[in-house]
Scaffold this active site. Structure first.
Site, mmCIF file in Angstrom:
data_model
loop_
_atom_site.group_PDB
_atom_site.id
_atom_site.type_symbol
_atom_site.label_atom_id
_atom_site.label_comp_id
_atom_site.label_asym_id
_atom_site.label_seq_id
_atom_site.Cartn_x
_atom_site.Cartn_y
_atom_site.Cartn_z
ATOM 1 N N HIS A 284 -14.930 55.728 -62.346
ATOM 2 C CA HIS A 284 -13.487 55.622 -62.122
ATOM 3 C C HIS A 284 -13.109 55.787 -60.652
ATOM 4 O O HIS A 284 -11.959 55.557 -60.282
ATOM 5 C CB HIS A 284 -12.732 56.638 -62.993
ATOM 6 C CG HIS A 284 -12.948 58.066 -62.603
ATOM 7 N ND1 HIS A 284 -13.870 58.876 -63.221
ATOM 8 C CD2 HIS A 284 -12.355 58.841 -61.665
ATOM 9 C CE1 HIS A 284 -13.837 60.079 -62.687
ATOM 10 N NE2 HIS A 284 -12.927 60.084 -61.736
ATOM 11 N N ASP B 244 -19.487 57.834 -67.722
ATOM 12 C CA ASP B 244 -18.623 57.515 -66.583
ATOM 13 C C ASP B 244 -19.422 57.665 -65.289
ATOM 14 O O ASP B 244 -19.403 58.715 -64.649
ATOM 15 C CB ASP B 244 -17.404 58.438 -66.588
ATOM 16 C CG ASP B 244 -16.434 58.146 -65.449
ATOM 17 O OD1 ASP B 244 -16.645 57.154 -64.738
ATOM 18 O OD2 ASP B 244 -15.475 58.915 -65.277
ATOM 19 N N SER C 42 -14.742 64.267 -58.184
ATOM 20 C CA SER C 42 -15.461 63.414 -59.132
ATOM 21 C C SER C 42 -16.756 62.899 -58.520
ATOM 22 O O SER C 42 -16.761 62.381 -57.399
ATOM 23 C CB SER C 42 -14.589 62.217 -59.536
ATOM 24 O OG SER C 42 -13.750 62.541 -60.602
#
Length: 699
Positions: free
Chosen positions: A465, A545, A640
């Protein structure tokens, strides 16, 4: 459930109607007993406890001073409190009130009768008497003649009190815990049936804690275990239910603080809080915290709780709907890890009154598992940067005032062709989204000629993402982040406009802006790498992810934290302990881990044994997670992709546990991650190649 509550309510009403006189007598007896305990603790000659809590006992009897009150204009009529030598009935009333008390209290009260004329201090519970001056002289003589015998009684009482504390038995302690549990359970039943107000209930609960082991002032000579005492677990649950669910309003802040402090001394008396714990005697109130469920946790309901959450993740998402980011986190909650019980935290981004009502319904589901709800939610750990605070722009060198040293809000490598892990990262065209470079992976092609073109390649990994977008399929990636550098440049340019042209300050700002432009141009000419594959999808009820970036061959890739990064709070992260040398496939609950994110830098925590369940992207998902420790912060936006690392025990170096992908956006104490084993397994399934954190050896 409703019918059960109704029956209990009916029984309580009948009891109140039929046994009212007896209840009044019992309350009077309890008040008398409470007063005895308070005075025995205060005069104990063998105690060295100087705690303000004990010095200022909450019992009403401690309002007595060296001066017993005299007749005063504060009385509304001829009825006034018995005081000193001005009231003949005071002596008899005081003797009657203290008939069941120790000699110590009588001695102290009687000594006060000699202090005639000292300032008045009102006492609310003494019996009002008629003013009869004619009997004062005789009463005073009676008091004086009995002083010597009273002092002897006081010495005996002190000795008996000390002996009783030394001879306290484990059976008596468990019996006292059982009685306290029964009293608190009755209070909680009355609350749930609306028989008693919360304000009155918390006062009663505090009084029950005061009456627990009244002759024991310090710690008991035993160690009580939560795992073996069901009464202690239930007591903890009731107190936490008060603090987390019933007393959350600001109107109850004072009651909440008093109950929490009483609970703290209760745990301390049972040796569940030691002097080495974070809670100190400095006067700072203790606070509730969350802790991970580690490998040493043997609480009875843990296995059952894990089974329920596992079954929940297998449910069909089409029949479930909840707020985006809502989650259920199984944790431990309490003042310290040893005094904590199993807890289910319900995180909701839009917390409403109906959610607290839901907690009341679920209260009796487990007798010793606490449940509470908070305003919190799971969100991606990528950052949508708007601007960078100007206070991070520059610092003046005190040695050379004409020189300015700028400190960018992101890590910069000493060698632009040797980029360590954990640096900031974004796509070349991204305007807002930025994340963290996790580390480097290397394909293990072996002798298969079909994959020979990848044999000497290096790949970086981060969250999908962060780098995937609908506008571009295979975007180029920049390290450090293009987003952070551009925002930093805007802040400096805006700040430079505040200084006159030609000034030293403006020149320094513009020189730093020029340096950033040069670095951005160099990065565009020497591209770090390009995204070749990535996905953000639910695979087997788990979030996948991550994306891999093929790194330009001119860059040297090593899984090391690098020497150019900012200093770490852990002084052992030096030399060989900067290098990632092993993959950790078997994660041990309670394992101490850390991460270095581009946003929050170094933070530490512990692995939780049970997964967190949350609702995101229209589906029910689960994930391993880290609970922040010792500080209540683990991750934030911009982290992230950061690798979850741990120090190896059997050798120097670091072990790779997984990669961070999400966090709880409100409190930021949980870090959700994908285990490295799952990442490598998924990469093998997609590419048909084995992957490792070390380059493939030739031959």
């Amino acid at each position: 459930m409703v019918r059960f509550f109704g029956l209990n309510k009916k029984k309580n009403e009948e009891k109140e109607n039929t046994d009212l006189p007896a209840d009044n007598e019992q309350n009077a007896a309890e008040t008398s007993s409470s007063n005895v305990s308070g005075n025995e603790e205060r005069i104990d000659p063998n105690s060295h406890d100087t705690n303000p809590e004990n010095a200022n006992n909450d019992d009403a009897s401690t309002t007595f001073g060296s001066s017993i009150q005299s007749s005063s204009i504060f009385s509304r009529g001829r009825m006034t409190y018995g005081t000193g030598a001005s009231s003949s009935m005071a002596t008899s009333e005081m003797r009657s009130h203290s008939s069941g008390h120790s000699g110590s209290k009588n001695s102290k009260n009687l000594q006060g009768f000699k202090d005639v004329g000292k300032p008045l201090r009102a006492v609310s519970f003494l019996s009002p008497v008629k003013e009869e001056e004619s009997q004062d002289t005789q009463n005073t003589l009676d008091v004086s003649s009995s002083t010597s015998s009273t002092l002897a009684t006081s010495e005996n009482a002190r000795e008996n009190s000390f002996t009783s504390r030394r001879s306290i038995t484990l059976e008596y302690i468990h019996k006292s815990l059982s009685e306290l549990e029964e009293n608190l359970v009755d209070i909680m039943d009355d609350i749930h049936q609306d028989v008693i107000s919360i304000s009155k209930a918390v006062i009663e609960a505090i009084e029950y804690f005061k009456e627990f082991l009244p002759t024991t002032r310090d710690r008991i000579p035993y160690r009580i275990s939560l795992e073996k005492s069901s009464s202690l677990r239930k007591i903890n649950k009731i107190v936490l239910h008060f603090l987390d669910n019933l007393l959350v309003s600001d109107a109850f802040s004072n009651s909440r603080s008093i109950l929490l402090r009483r609970f703290y001394f209760f745990l301390k008396k049972l040796n569940l809080i030691t002097d080495d714990d974070l809670i100190s005697e400095s006067g700072v109130l203790p606070c509730l915290s969350v802790f991970c469920i580690g490998s040493h946790c043997n609480l009875p309901s843990m296995d059952k709780l894990g089974m329920i959450l596992d079954e929940l993740t297998k449910m069909d998402s089409s029949i479930i709907s909840d707020q985006e980011g809502a989650f259920i986190a199984p944790i431990l909650r309490g003042i310290t890890p040893k005094s904590s019980i199993l807890t289910i935290m319900f995180g909701l981004p839009n917390l409403q009154h109906e959610h607290y009502e839901m907690i009341k319904v679920l209260y009796s589901l487990f007798p010793d598992v606490h449940m509470y709800c908070v305003k919190d939610y799971i969100k991606k750990a990528a950052s949508a940067v708007g601007s960078i605070p100007s206070h991070t722009a520059a610092t003046i060198d005190t040695i050379a005032p004409t020189k300015f040293q700028f400190s960018p809000p992101y890590a910069v490598s000493e060698n632009p062709l040797e980029l360590p892990i954990s640096m900031s990262l974004s796509t070349e065209t991204s305007a807002k989204i930025t994340g963290t470079l996790g580390g480097y992976l290397f394909p293990q092609t072996g002798s298969d000629k079909k994959f020979s073109q990848f044999a000497s390649c290096s790949f970086a990994i981060t969250c999908a993402h962060v780098v995937l977008s609908e506008k571009q399929d295979y975007p180029n990636v920049m390290v450090p982040s293009n987003v952070l550098q551009t925002s930093y440049k805007k802040v400096l340019t805006k700040e430079s406009d505040r200084y006159p042209d030609g000034s030293v300050e403006k020149t320094a700002f513009l020189e730093e802006v020029q340096r950033i432009d040069q670095n951005l141009n160099w990065q565009k000419s020497n591209k770090f790498g390009q995204v070749v594959w990535g996905e953000r999808a639910i695979v087997d009820h788990r979030l996948s992810d991550f994306a891999i970036i093929k790194v330009n061959s001119s860059f040297k890739c090593q899984n090391t934290l690098g020497n150019g990064l900012k200093s770490f709070p852990d002084p052992t992260l030096r030399f060989q302990n900067l290098h990632v040398k092993r993959k950790i496939f078997k994660m041990k609950p309670g394992m101490k881990v850390f991460k270095i994110g581009a946003s929050t830098g170094y933070t530490s925590g512990e692995l939780n044994s049970t997964k967190l369940v949350y609702w995101a992207d229209g589906k029910l998902q689960s994930s391993e997670f880290v609970v922040a420790s010792p500080t209540p912060l683990f991750a934030s936006a911009g982290d992230s992709g950061a690798w979850i690392l741990t120090k190896l025990e059997d050798r120097l170096g670091l072990g790779l546990v997984g990669m961070l992908h999400s966090y709880d956006g409100e409190q930021r104490q949980f870090g959700l991650f994908t285990p490295i084993g799952d990442i490598l397994e998924r990469l093998h399934a997609v590419t048909k190649i084995q992957w490792d954190i070390d380059p493939q050896l030739d031959g």
